[in-house]
Design an enzyme around this catalytic site. Structure first.
Site, PDB file in Angstrom:
ATOM      1  N   TYR A  72       0.862  -1.198   0.000  1.00  0.00           N
ATOM      2  CA  TYR A  72       0.000   0.000   0.000  1.00  0.00           C
ATOM      3  C   TYR A  72       0.891   1.239   0.000  1.00  0.00           C
ATOM      4  O   TYR A  72       1.280   1.786   1.033  1.00  0.00           O
ATOM      5  CB  TYR A  72      -0.962  -0.009   1.185  1.00  0.00           C
ATOM      6  CG  TYR A  72      -2.003  -1.108   1.101  1.00  0.00           C
ATOM      7  CD1 TYR A  72      -2.201  -1.806  -0.094  1.00  0.00           C
ATOM      8  CD2 TYR A  72      -2.788  -1.468   2.191  1.00  0.00           C
ATOM      9  CE1 TYR A  72      -3.124  -2.834  -0.182  1.00  0.00           C
ATOM     10  CE2 TYR A  72      -3.725  -2.495   2.103  1.00  0.00           C
ATOM     11  CZ  TYR A  72      -3.877  -3.171   0.917  1.00  0.00           C
ATOM     12  OH  TYR A  72      -4.798  -4.184   0.820  1.00  0.00           O
TER      13      TYR A  72
ATOM     14  N   LEU B 193     -17.213  -1.501   0.159  1.00  0.00           N
ATOM     15  CA  LEU B 193     -18.107  -0.464  -0.377  1.00  0.00           C
ATOM     16  C   LEU B 193     -17.926  -0.310  -1.885  1.00  0.00           C
ATOM     17  O   LEU B 193     -18.384   0.663  -2.475  1.00  0.00           O
ATOM     18  CB  LEU B 193     -17.845   0.869   0.345  1.00  0.00           C
ATOM     19  CG  LEU B 193     -18.069   0.807   1.866  1.00  0.00           C
ATOM     20  CD1 LEU B 193     -17.666   2.113   2.540  1.00  0.00           C
ATOM     21  CD2 LEU B 193     -19.532   0.475   2.184  1.00  0.00           C
TER      22      LEU B 193
HETATM   23  N1  LIG Z   1      -6.433  -8.091  -0.267  1.00  0.00           N
HETATM   24  C1  LIG Z   1      -6.561  -7.332  -1.328  1.00  0.00           C
HETATM   25  O1  LIG Z   1      -6.192  -7.712  -2.446  1.00  0.00           O
HETATM   26  C2  LIG Z   1      -7.191  -5.989  -1.171  1.00  0.00           C
HETATM   27  C3  LIG Z   1      -7.582  -5.245  -2.302  1.00  0.00           C
HETATM   28  C4  LIG Z   1      -8.188  -4.019  -2.093  1.00  0.00           C
HETATM   29  C5  LIG Z   1      -8.395  -3.548  -0.798  1.00  0.00           C
HETATM   30  N2  LIG Z   1      -7.974  -4.278   0.269  1.00  0.00           N
HETATM   31  C6  LIG Z   1      -8.190  -3.833   1.663  1.00  0.00           C
HETATM   32  O2  LIG Z   1      -9.572  -3.574   1.834  1.00  0.00           O
HETATM   33  C7  LIG Z   1      -9.755  -2.250   2.335  1.00  0.00           C
HETATM   34  C8  LIG Z   1     -11.067  -1.691   1.865  1.00  0.00           C
HETATM   35  O3  LIG Z   1     -11.115  -1.594   0.464  1.00  0.00           O
HETATM   36  P1  LIG Z   1     -10.974  -0.187  -0.311  1.00  0.00           P
HETATM   37  O4  LIG Z   1     -10.333   0.799   0.566  1.00  0.00           O
HETATM   38  O5  LIG Z   1     -10.350  -0.535  -1.625  1.00  0.00           O
HETATM   39  O6  LIG Z   1     -12.448   0.189  -0.674  1.00  0.00           O
HETATM   40  P2  LIG Z   1     -13.824   0.411   0.146  1.00  0.00           P
HETATM   41  O7  LIG Z   1     -13.643   0.081   1.548  1.00  0.00           O
HETATM   42  O8  LIG Z   1     -14.868  -0.295  -0.615  1.00  0.00           O
HETATM   43  O9  LIG Z   1     -14.062   1.971  -0.055  1.00  0.00           O
HETATM   44  C9  LIG Z   1     -13.161   2.880   0.486  1.00  0.00           C
HETATM   45  C10 LIG Z   1     -13.733   4.273   0.376  1.00  0.00           C
HETATM   46  O10 LIG Z   1     -14.992   4.314   1.008  1.00  0.00           O
HETATM   47  C11 LIG Z   1     -15.155   5.536   1.672  1.00  0.00           C
HETATM   48  N3  LIG Z   1     -15.860   5.257   2.923  1.00  0.00           N
HETATM   49  C12 LIG Z   1     -15.479   4.397   3.892  1.00  0.00           C
HETATM   50  N4  LIG Z   1     -16.385   4.349   4.870  1.00  0.00           N
HETATM   51  C13 LIG Z   1     -17.353   5.222   4.525  1.00  0.00           C
HETATM   52  C14 LIG Z   1     -18.569   5.613   5.128  1.00  0.00           C
HETATM   53  N5  LIG Z   1     -18.971   5.090   6.286  1.00  0.00           N
HETATM   54  N6  LIG Z   1     -19.349   6.535   4.485  1.00  0.00           N
HETATM   55  C15 LIG Z   1     -18.950   7.046   3.303  1.00  0.00           C
HETATM   56  N7  LIG Z   1     -17.814   6.697   2.676  1.00  0.00           N
HETATM   57  C16 LIG Z   1     -17.019   5.797   3.278  1.00  0.00           C
HETATM   58  C17 LIG Z   1     -13.777   6.086   1.960  1.00  0.00           C
HETATM   59  O11 LIG Z   1     -13.801   7.468   1.685  1.00  0.00           O
HETATM   60  P3  LIG Z   1     -12.693   8.491   2.228  1.00  0.00           P
HETATM   61  O12 LIG Z   1     -11.408   8.035   1.586  1.00  0.00           O
HETATM   62  O13 LIG Z   1     -13.165   9.795   1.724  1.00  0.00           O
HETATM   63  O14 LIG Z   1     -12.614   8.359   3.714  1.00  0.00           O
HETATM   64  C18 LIG Z   1     -12.855   5.254   1.093  1.00  0.00           C
HETATM   65  O15 LIG Z   1     -12.112   5.989   0.157  1.00  0.00           O
HETATM   66  C19 LIG Z   1      -8.524  -1.516   1.802  1.00  0.00           C
HETATM   67  O16 LIG Z   1      -8.329  -0.279   2.444  1.00  0.00           O
HETATM   68  C20 LIG Z   1      -7.467  -2.538   2.046  1.00  0.00           C
HETATM   69  O17 LIG Z   1      -7.080  -2.561   3.406  1.00  0.00           O
HETATM   70  C21 LIG Z   1      -7.396  -5.500   0.103  1.00  0.00           C
END
Ligand SMILES: NC(=O)c1ccc[n+]([C@@H]2O[C@H](COP(=O)([O-])OP(=O)(O)OC[C@H]3O[C@@H](n4cnc5c(N)ncnc54)[C@H](OP(=O)(O)O)[C@@H]3O)[C@@H](O)[C@H]2O)c1
Length: 291
Positions: A56, A213
């Site tokens: 990351y 999300l």
């Molecule tokens: N293992 C893997 O291959 C892999 C791949 C992708 C992700 N991940 C992990 O999964 C985590 C989550 O996935 P992601 O970050 O890609 O996407 P996500 O959780 O689906 O979406 C993240 C976005 O949602 C917004 N958000 C979060 N909570 C919210 C709420 N309660 N209300 C409104 N908006 C909200 C945030 O906005 P703001 O930025 O404006 O706060 C953030 O940018 C990652 O951070 C990472 O740790 C793992």
């Protein structure tokens, strides 16, 4: 905060964790101070489970960026608060020129673990996850590296990410696996169909939905993608993102969503999603609809 077992690890974590990727990967990521503030805010609202990875970052030259941020945030906590925090990190991906490429060689995984220990400022990693199988390296050899790290006391528990049921079974033949992290959201419900959700439940592993999300970009457009979510959200005076998180929590007790966040408002909102009280019909409606 509702707490959940992290599989059979013996660790108990907040039912909603925090995905830390948005603190490091986007072009417009927050400053270091602001990022640490978001992590501290999460702890203040009861979140004690943080997901990170060495990959990351924006490119290979800053590998470990996100782990170092977490390490700095943890170092500022008092000992009692720090003792309750559980950090899950990963190895197995590299970022040449910002691309995401697998490197599952045992020598790479072991070297990354040494760096992760320094980055996080810990003697042993709570949960070390294999980020993604590398087609060039026999899967069992990569898992073997995690097993050796565990035997050496450098990691406490082993998790997998981006795996099939067959791969989980193979890994289990060598090591105790406590969690699986695969993509799972309203638009990607593959884990229900391919059996991973059910398999992890039956084998007492936590299932950690990534991008719950819909991902950093899609998260803001949830309501537009599914008007029913907006209707339910308006009825409960909550946001569509909160509706999705609560729906996921109700699906099964081994699911621990890790919504990403780069703003304090997002972690506060995600933690509060736990308090929504759906009517059974609302849950069933949400469950039946798939994008
Ligand atoms: N293992 C893997 O291959 C892999 C791949 C992708 C992700 N991940 C992990 O999964 C985590 C989550 O996935 P992601 O970050 O890609 O996407 P996500 O959780 O689906 O979406 C993240 C976005 O949602 C917004 N958000 C979060 N909570 C919210 C709420 N309660 N209300 C409104 N908006 C909200 C945030 O906005 P703001 O930025 O404006 O706060 C953030 O940018 C990652 O951070 C990472 O740790 C793992």
């Amino acid at each position: 905060m509702e707490m959940r077992n992290l599989g059979s690890s013996g660790l108990v974590v907040s039912a909603i964790g925090m995905g830390c990727m948005p603190l490091s990967v986007p072009e417009n990521r927050p400053t270091e101070n602001d990022a640490i503030g978001v992590i501290h805010q999460a702890i203040e609202v009861g979140i004690n489970f943080f997901d990170t990875a060495d990959a990351y970052c924006q490119n290979q030259s800053e590998i470990g960026h996100n782990e170092r941020l977490i390490g700095k945030a943890l170092a500022k906590l008092d000992a009692a608060t720090r003792s309750h925090v559980v950090v899950a990190t990963k190895a197995g991906l590299v970022r040449p020129d910002g691309r995401w490429e697998p490197d599952g060689r045992p020598v790479h995984i072991k070297a990354r673990c040494e760096e992760a220990l320094k980055n996080l400022g810990v003697d042993a990693i709570d949960l070390y996850q294999f980020h993604r199988p590398d087609p060039r390296v026999p899967f069992i050899e990569s898992v073997g590296a995690f097993k050796e790290l565990q035997e050496a006391g450098k990691i406490k528990h082993i998790g997998l990410s981006n795996v099939t049921v067959l791969e989980i079974e193979l890994a289990q033949s060598l090591a105790k696996i406590v969690s699986v992290q695969n993509e799972f959201s309203r638009k990607t419900r593959k884990a229900e169909r391919d059996g991973v959700l059910d398999y992890t439940r039956k084998h007492n592993m936590a299932f950690l939905p990534w991008s719950p999300l819909g991902g950093i970009k899609a998260a803001k457009g949830l309501a537009a993608a599914e008007p029913m979510i907006e209707t339910i959200a308006v009825h409960h005076r909550v946001s569509p993102q909160q509706v999705v998180l609560k729906w996921m929590l109700l699906l099964a007790s081994h699911i621990i969503p890790i919504p990403g966040a780069s703003r304090k408002e997002s972690v506060v909102s995600s933690a509060a999603a736990i308090n929504i009280q759906f009517k059974l019909e609302e849950f069933e409606t949400l469950n039946a609809l798939t994008l």
